[in-house]
Enzyme design. Sequence first.
Site, PDB file in Angstrom:
ATOM      1  N   SER A 233      39.194  54.494 -31.512  1.00 15.05           N
ATOM      2  CA  SER A 233      39.720  53.372 -32.279  1.00 15.05           C
ATOM      3  C   SER A 233      38.966  52.090 -31.936  1.00 15.05           C
ATOM      4  CB  SER A 233      41.227  53.253 -32.007  1.00 15.05           C
ATOM      5  OG  SER A 233      41.853  52.397 -32.930  1.00 15.05           O
ATOM      6  N   ASP A 459      42.664  59.196 -41.795  1.00 17.57           N
ATOM      7  CA  ASP A 459      43.014  58.291 -40.701  1.00 17.57           C
ATOM      8  C   ASP A 459      43.546  56.990 -41.285  1.00 17.57           C
ATOM      9  OD1 ASP A 459      43.018  56.423 -38.577  1.00 17.57           O
ATOM     10  OD2 ASP A 459      41.394  57.473 -37.554  1.00 17.57           O
ATOM     11  N   HIS A 486      45.260  59.725 -36.614  1.00 17.77           N
ATOM     12  CA  HIS A 486      44.372  58.708 -36.059  1.00 17.77           C
ATOM     13  C   HIS A 486      43.712  59.267 -34.807  1.00 17.77           C
ATOM     14  CE1 HIS A 486      42.642  54.961 -34.922  1.00 17.77           C
ATOM     15  NE2 HIS A 486      43.468  54.730 -33.920  1.00 17.77           N
TER      16      HIS A 486
END
Length: 518
Positions: A233, A459, A486
């Site tokens: 991320s 995602d 995610h």
Amino acid sequence: MMLVLLAGGCTSTIEGSSGPALPFAENRGPAGAVPDGLTDFYGQRLDWEGCESYSASEFDAEPLSSPDLQCTRLTVPLDYADPTGDTVRIGVLRHPASSEQDRIGALVINPGGPGVAGLSTAAALAAENSELAERFDFVGFDPRGVGSSEPTISCLTGQERDAERADDDELDPSAAGVAETEREARDYATKCTQRTEFGDELLANIGTRDVVRDMDVLRSALGEEKLTYLGYSYGTRIGSTYAETFPGNVRAMVLDGALDPTQDAADQAVAQAKGFQEAFTDFVAWCLDRDDCPFDSAETANADYQAMIRPLAENPIDLPDGRALSYDDATTGTIQALYSEQLWEHLQTGLNELRQHEGTTLMSLADLYLERDSDGRYSTTQDAFVAIHCVDDPRVTDPNVIRETNERYKEAAPFLDDGSEPTTARDPCAFWPVPNTSQPHLPKVEGLPPTLVISTTGDPATPYQAGVALAKALGGRLLTFEANQHTVFLQGNECVDGAGSAYLVDGTLPQEGTRCTE
């Protein structure tokens, strides 16, 4: 076996695969390239001990209790422009490779955020991925200002955070509502300065620009000539920034759930809104195939959700713990559940509770997102998240731009449309006491070895195309995962885990166009 240098010249007892008995001292640096004036930092001794005392919240306690873990704090300059000045300390965890004979080196891991503590992530991944943990030390770190690092960013108390969550005045687009929202934003920025050790000086040096400098000190202190890195991320921004700052210091880099380095904060927010709308649509389709789904149809799902959620702005639901589920908490809980299909059943339960004027499940999901423990304490994540964003991204102060961005956000995610006119209220970054230190741009990575970017088609938080863009920007290889979640690497998918592990071990990239499925 690498020579371990111990304090006082003492020897140490080896206990299984975890290395010397704790506590012990070790000096493996300096290793690799060392910038001028930083030799003492790059070559510093690390004093390793058990990790129990490094737990920054109840969420960390269990992962950090394992006797196989070693923890220390790395000393780095507060301001790299003045390395002889004040210093801060970075919390570091290591799970030593279980096979000394087959050990390749250290795998440094960041879970994202920005502002998420990284120690427990590395500990959990090492415990769940024994084959890769044979070859690498799994190393996690809490970025400066975060978690077990010292000092930490501190802005709001737990009670103040609870009050902020219960206050939905940001939904009021009137002049009075905007003025009140901006007063609170200005007050928040002031409290961050007043309650954080080193005040503005730490806030000015809390961003990704400085975290990658810390990570290079860590690389050397661990005895690694080149960095092997895994970033999830927002950790992909740390990775791409490190790749640009120190391209010759990279051995291998896996970036999973990417941010597009060229997007500004507004475009990122709108792209993320679109991603969550797509995840919501997929959730609705899943829900409609089950009994007791709170939606009438796919066509009416956005309106159905709005009808359930909007009344909370005026009439929050009282809960047994004395709090009340606000509109903001309900949407936060929804967003938390949309991160992964594993939480969809909880979201269905929470929305059905909402129809019965109950809010326990949605509040629990919101607490999970905001890292509030059972005693009402919050981790450092939310304060660090704001502080890092405010120095990583150019601030937006033009009311017209703010209104336009909010309009675009509602168009991209209509299920989150609160029904009010788009606000022009400025956020805390508009009142931040120090300037930003980064700008969106295409990274220059000449000399960077091949990298691996993993992007998931469904995602919601870091949309698929951002991974496509980052892989192109870094000249790396893209691995596509077809699913709704995610991030994915080292989370049990054999196709993704096999490809990523092969790359980390021997540099073998998956074939161009490789796609993995659930």
